[in-house]
Design a protein around this motif. Sequence first.
Motif, PDB file in Angstrom:
ATOM      1  N   ILE A 339     -32.260  18.995 -58.584  1.00 16.16           N
ATOM      2  CA  ILE A 339     -30.806  19.126 -58.642  1.00 16.16           C
ATOM      3  C   ILE A 339     -30.300  18.522 -59.939  1.00 16.16           C
ATOM      4  O   ILE A 339     -30.714  17.435 -60.341  1.00 16.16           O
ATOM      5  CB  ILE A 339     -30.170  18.436 -57.424  1.00 16.16           C
ATOM      6  N   PRO A 343     -26.084  14.625 -55.592  1.00 18.47           N
ATOM      7  CA  PRO A 343     -26.320  15.457 -54.411  1.00 18.47           C
ATOM      8  C   PRO A 343     -25.053  16.136 -53.873  1.00 18.47           C
ATOM      9  O   PRO A 343     -25.153  17.173 -53.239  1.00 18.47           O
ATOM     10  CB  PRO A 343     -26.871  14.457 -53.388  1.00 18.47           C
ATOM     11  N   MET A 344     -23.900  15.568 -54.155  1.00 20.89           N
ATOM     12  CA  MET A 344     -22.683  16.145 -53.592  1.00 20.89           C
ATOM     13  C   MET A 344     -22.148  17.304 -54.424  1.00 20.89           C
ATOM     14  O   MET A 344     -21.751  18.331 -53.907  1.00 20.89           O
ATOM     15  CB  MET A 344     -21.599  15.067 -53.460  1.00 20.89           C
ATOM     16  N   GLY A 346     -23.683  18.339 -57.534  1.00 21.57           N
ATOM     17  CA  GLY A 346     -24.661  18.961 -58.417  1.00 21.57           C
ATOM     18  C   GLY A 346     -25.101  20.314 -57.879  1.00 21.57           C
ATOM     19  O   GLY A 346     -24.739  20.700 -56.782  1.00 21.57           O
ATOM     20  N   PHE A 347     -25.902  20.998 -58.706  1.00 22.85           N
ATOM     21  CA  PHE A 347     -26.408  22.284 -58.230  1.00 22.85           C
ATOM     22  C   PHE A 347     -27.912  22.338 -58.417  1.00 22.85           C
ATOM     23  O   PHE A 347     -28.471  21.646 -59.275  1.00 22.85           O
ATOM     24  CB  PHE A 347     -25.708  23.457 -58.925  1.00 22.85           C
ATOM     25  N   ALA A 348     -28.548  23.157 -57.592  1.00 22.41           N
ATOM     26  CA  ALA A 348     -30.006  23.229 -57.602  1.00 22.41           C
ATOM     27  C   ALA A 348     -30.471  24.072 -58.782  1.00 22.41           C
ATOM     28  O   ALA A 348     -29.874  25.097 -59.096  1.00 22.41           O
ATOM     29  CB  ALA A 348     -30.487  23.840 -56.295  1.00 22.41           C
ATOM     30  N   GLU A 370     -34.832  14.024 -48.218  1.00 18.79           N
ATOM     31  CA  GLU A 370     -33.544  13.744 -48.861  1.00 18.79           C
ATOM     32  C   GLU A 370     -32.616  14.958 -48.839  1.00 18.79           C
ATOM     33  O   GLU A 370     -31.398  14.824 -48.743  1.00 18.79           O
ATOM     34  CB  GLU A 370     -33.769  13.310 -50.312  1.00 18.79           C
ATOM     35  N   ASP A 371     -33.184  16.129 -49.007  1.00 17.06           N
ATOM     36  CA  ASP A 371     -32.375  17.343 -49.058  1.00 17.06           C
ATOM     37  C   ASP A 371     -32.959  18.353 -48.073  1.00 17.06           C
ATOM     38  O   ASP A 371     -33.543  19.352 -48.457  1.00 17.06           O
ATOM     39  CB  ASP A 371     -32.376  17.917 -50.487  1.00 17.06           C
ATOM     40  N   GLY A 423     -17.197  18.354 -51.894  1.00 20.69           N
ATOM     41  CA  GLY A 423     -18.237  18.538 -50.891  1.00 20.69           C
ATOM     42  C   GLY A 423     -18.121  17.654 -49.662  1.00 20.69           C
ATOM     43  O   GLY A 423     -18.986  17.703 -48.781  1.00 20.69           O
ATOM     44  N   ALA A 426     -18.111  19.814 -46.466  1.00 20.10           N
ATOM     45  CA  ALA A 426     -19.404  20.394 -46.104  1.00 20.10           C
ATOM     46  C   ALA A 426     -20.357  19.318 -45.584  1.00 20.10           C
ATOM     47  O   ALA A 426     -21.163  19.570 -44.696  1.00 20.10           O
ATOM     48  CB  ALA A 426     -20.016  21.093 -47.323  1.00 20.10           C
ATOM     49  N   TYR A 427     -20.211  18.103 -46.125  1.00 20.43           N
ATOM     50  CA  TYR A 427     -21.082  17.012 -45.696  1.00 20.43           C
ATOM     51  C   TYR A 427     -20.860  16.681 -44.218  1.00 20.43           C
ATOM     52  O   TYR A 427     -21.817  16.467 -43.475  1.00 20.43           O
ATOM     53  CB  TYR A 427     -20.811  15.783 -46.569  1.00 20.43           C
ATOM     54  N   VAL A 428     -19.608  16.652 -43.786  1.00 19.78           N
ATOM     55  CA  VAL A 428     -19.339  16.247 -42.402  1.00 19.78           C
ATOM     56  C   VAL A 428     -19.377  17.420 -41.426  1.00 19.78           C
ATOM     57  O   VAL A 428     -19.346  17.210 -40.213  1.00 19.78           O
ATOM     58  CB  VAL A 428     -17.971  15.536 -42.262  1.00 19.78           C
ATOM     59  N   PRO A 434     -21.747  26.049 -45.489  1.00 13.37           N
ATOM     60  CA  PRO A 434     -21.618  25.684 -46.912  1.00 13.37           C
ATOM     61  C   PRO A 434     -20.195  25.943 -47.397  1.00 13.37           C
ATOM     62  O   PRO A 434     -19.928  26.910 -48.112  1.00 13.37           O
ATOM     63  CB  PRO A 434     -22.642  26.584 -47.610  1.00 13.37           C
ATOM     64  N   VAL A 436     -18.062  24.569 -49.541  1.00 13.71           N
ATOM     65  CA  VAL A 436     -17.684  24.604 -50.964  1.00 13.71           C
ATOM     66  C   VAL A 436     -18.044  25.949 -51.585  1.00 13.71           C
ATOM     67  O   VAL A 436     -17.310  26.484 -52.407  1.00 13.71           O
ATOM     68  CB  VAL A 436     -18.351  23.441 -51.720  1.00 13.71           C
TER      69      VAL A 436
ATOM     70  N   ILE B   5     -33.858  27.238 -54.225  1.00 17.37           N
ATOM     71  CA  ILE B   5     -32.444  26.904 -54.398  1.00 17.37           C
ATOM     72  C   ILE B   5     -31.833  26.557 -53.039  1.00 17.37           C
ATOM     73  O   ILE B   5     -32.073  27.253 -52.057  1.00 17.37           O
ATOM     74  CB  ILE B   5     -31.708  28.124 -54.995  1.00 17.37           C
ATOM     75  N   PRO B   9     -23.835  20.248 -50.052  1.00 18.97           N
ATOM     76  CA  PRO B   9     -24.382  19.004 -50.573  1.00 18.97           C
ATOM     77  C   PRO B   9     -25.885  18.888 -50.308  1.00 18.97           C
ATOM     78  O   PRO B   9     -26.369  19.299 -49.264  1.00 18.97           O
ATOM     79  CB  PRO B   9     -23.608  17.939 -49.793  1.00 18.97           C
ATOM     80  N   HIS B  10     -26.575  18.294 -51.300  1.00 18.43           N
ATOM     81  CA  HIS B  10     -28.024  18.164 -51.208  1.00 18.43           C
ATOM     82  C   HIS B  10     -28.378  16.859 -50.515  1.00 18.43           C
ATOM     83  O   HIS B  10     -28.951  15.958 -51.106  1.00 18.43           O
ATOM     84  CB  HIS B  10     -28.620  18.224 -52.616  1.00 18.43           C
ATOM     85  N   THR B  11     -27.981  16.757 -49.280  1.00 15.98           N
ATOM     86  CA  THR B  11     -28.221  15.523 -48.521  1.00 15.98           C
ATOM     87  C   THR B  11     -28.491  15.885 -47.068  1.00 15.98           C
ATOM     88  O   THR B  11     -28.277  17.013 -46.648  1.00 15.98           O
ATOM     89  CB  THR B  11     -26.970  14.627 -48.509  1.00 15.98           C
ATOM     90  N   ARG B  13     -27.261  15.834 -43.356  1.00 18.29           N
ATOM     91  CA  ARG B  13     -25.888  15.882 -42.815  1.00 18.29           C
ATOM     92  C   ARG B  13     -25.807  14.992 -41.588  1.00 18.29           C
ATOM     93  O   ARG B  13     -26.698  15.024 -40.746  1.00 18.29           O
ATOM     94  CB  ARG B  13     -25.506  17.306 -42.401  1.00 18.29           C
ATOM     95  N   ASN B  15     -23.704  15.058 -39.081  1.00 18.93           N
ATOM     96  CA  ASN B  15     -23.218  15.628 -37.811  1.00 18.93           C
ATOM     97  C   ASN B  15     -23.897  16.945 -37.509  1.00 18.93           C
ATOM     98  O   ASN B  15     -24.321  17.646 -38.409  1.00 18.93           O
ATOM     99  CB  ASN B  15     -21.723  15.914 -37.886  1.00 18.93           C
TER     100      ASN B  15
END
Lengths: 561, 347
Positions: A339, A343-344, A346-348, A370-371, A423, A426-428, A434, A436, B5, B9-11, B13, B15
């Motif tokens: 990435i 992580p929030m 950035g892009f792959a 991690e991802d 992001g 999308a995280y929560v 996805p 974003v 690809i 977010p690259h993490t 989650r 929830n």
Amino acid sequence: MDARVEQRSERRLYRFHGGLHLPDNKHQSTGQPVRPAALPTLLVLPLSQHIGAPAKPLVAPGDSVLKGQMIAAAQGAVSAPVHASSSGTVVAVEKRPVPHPSGLPAPCIVIETDGEERWAELPEPWPDFEQRSADELIQRIRDAGIVGMGGAAFPTSVKLDPDRPIDTLVINGAECEPYITCDDMLMRERADRVIAGVAVLRHLLGVRQCLIGIEDNKPEAIGAMTRALAERDLPATEVVVIPTRYPSGGEKQLIRVLTGKEVPSGGIPAHVGIVCHNVGTAAAVADAVLEGKPLISRIVTLTGEGIAAPCNLEVAVGSLASELIGQAGGYSARASHLILGGPMMGFALPDDGVPITKAANCLLAASEREDPDPGPALACIRCGRCAEACPVTLLPQQMYWYAKAKDLEKVQEYNLFDCIECGCCAYVCPSHIPLVQYYRYAKNECWDQERERKKAEHARQRHEARVARLARLEAEKKARLKKKKAALKKKPDAAGGAADPKKAAIEAAMKRAAEKKAKLAQEGVTPANTEALTEAQQRQIEQAEARRKEASDGKQTSESP
Amino acid sequence: MHFSITNSPHTDRPNSVVENMLWVIIALVPGTIALTWYFGWGVVIHMVLAGVAAIAAEAFVLRLRRRPVKPAIADLSALVTALLFAVAIPPLLPWWITLIGILFAIIVVKQLYGGLGYNPFNPAMAAYVLVLVSYPVDMTTWLAPRMLDPHPLDFLQTLGVIFGQGLPQGMTWDAMTSATPLDVMRTELDMNKMISEIRQSPLWGDFGGRGWEWVGNWFLLGGLILLYKRVITWRIPVAFLGGLLVMAMLFHFLDQEAYPFGLFHVFSGGTILGAFFIATDPVTASTTPRGQLIYGALIGILIYIIRTWGGYPDAVAFAVLLMNLAAPTIDYYTQPRVFGHREADGE
């Protein structure tokens, strides 16, 4: 010192809505000091490392270049030049893979380095920058190719030339994204450089106060910056410790936290009398003004469980990611995704054969842990956690529904263009949608639509002009025909009327001809085309006349009763 | 080196839908145990019956719709609907009524609208209302709580009753069943009795009916678990209970003998279950912060109105469905002010 600390704690801080407490994962890459990366054999310098018009190449394949030499010039107001980050030979000016979410190649200047690091002649250092005018300093910064180094890569000189008075300079040392530590390390190790840059920016903008915002998870950086500032003793300049909460490093969020002001929707910080620069940008400004050095290197964080020895490297702009990772011990067996950025936001990257640009702050080689693959997105259950997390107080869920339905009007009504793509939503999201990506898609569709609309508008104008022109020509033609018709109609009763001068002239001519004829008839002369005849012809004619006369006389006689 | 690809977010989650649903099921446990304790095995039997029926119905419709079956079953949403329906119905309800309710909930209310996330009405409550208006007698025949029932049914006897075997020898419906406290209160108030008089009966505990109030307490515990785990937010339950309490206290203040006091309403019928488990169903509720307050408060007020002046003893299901209808409009008019916009722009 103590007074400063006290003052610091007294400053009132403000909150922004939502945001997240993320596991920061920063310690992995802060164990060792920043070390310079080995000079790569090949430098790939994209012409577009910034927001705005791409730079225009000044060199051709075969040219030899010196370190710090401008090899591509800024084009237009919002643009930035590119400099050779080491000496060597230009081997190509062509499209190469670049770090861009589209994955498309873009024009680059490729330099084969000679390892000699021969410097070009640099502009003279200005340690006395206070004597320089703002315009001179802005030109210097523009010529040095400096862009926002926090990730946005907006040309710095443009931000330093606001069209309205600026009250506060905000320096962004928040670095809120997990994993990234390049700004942290810069502040720890080169705080004096950052503060020197702050002094230049402060002088240039003529601001009343300057606030340096740093998240409270970076105590070493806070300490170093506070000490450096105390040594320099800039007036009304403070290091402000802010709570760690993603995305407090977003420009608008940081301004809100430090000053309580909200940058208006669609506006820029200058609209509320503020200019904001990243600490890395401040250091680059110091290099450009105090030493005349252009922006040709930066600190990059290499981290993640996919990297054997996470660290921060000082990297020549244009170095390939693959080489840098090699210098960080290479990939570990767990590397599964690469990435660029955090992580929030950035892009792959599909491949590590891309160059590091001026705004590239982090290479994160993430492990599957991690991802992880979130699996297929489930249906939105409308839980509203996205709205709780949104730092802009948007309703991400509603935006998602309308983006999915391609209802561009409605998605804009829900303030799509206020989205900073941080992001958090999308995280929560429990459905792992996805989000974003939906917003980026909707924004692109809106831009496309706008372009189409403009094109259509242009085409419509052209079409209307054409229709008008044809109509005008048609009308003129009709008018002419009408005139002709009217003239024809008038003819019968034209005998008395001499209204038309042409007709009158014709009539006069005809009259004259008739008179002439009558006169000639009176004189017994028949008109003939008989002037200028040769004698022989004359004779022939006479003979013929005589024969005709003879014949006609005879006939007349014979016929007479 | 090449990489696959992924989306940001690259993490990891924090929830997931499954986790949310699982917590709802866990939070139902204390209330379910209490319900079973006071009203017998019927509660558990109906939960199993409803759960199996719901999963089968969901799988059936998804196959018809040619949608992937496994992820939809695995998200546990059908099971949650089934369990919420099962704890709301009388414990000795004939099995086929439960079946009708669940099939309606899953097939019509949920899947015909597009499945999870798309249904405008709460499936469990829509099904409850369907069977309530279709089988009013069965749906209002509750067992007396164990302390008022000298001969509670054992598991097999309960199973027999539910599956149409009839009552065991020597038992009569009259001896076992009892109207719910809300029903009793209504009926007796209609007979012009005074509240102090009505409350003389051994049916009553401290706030509501004996047994009932404790079931309410245990569901409340479950609700607090949901709040703690952030599966729900405080707004809907607080506004819901607040709206109901304000109405009840106001009328109680006006005439103490004709209108029961506030806590009676809170600990009777489906109030607590409704406030924490039903009205908070995210799919069908309001989603904006201010909208949730309005949505919750209006449900509370509607419950009071229907209970007091309407035709049915309890009203949670009706009030929730009515407000489900209003949720999109409430959301539209309660959009929060967006960062960098003036107040007027945010509207």
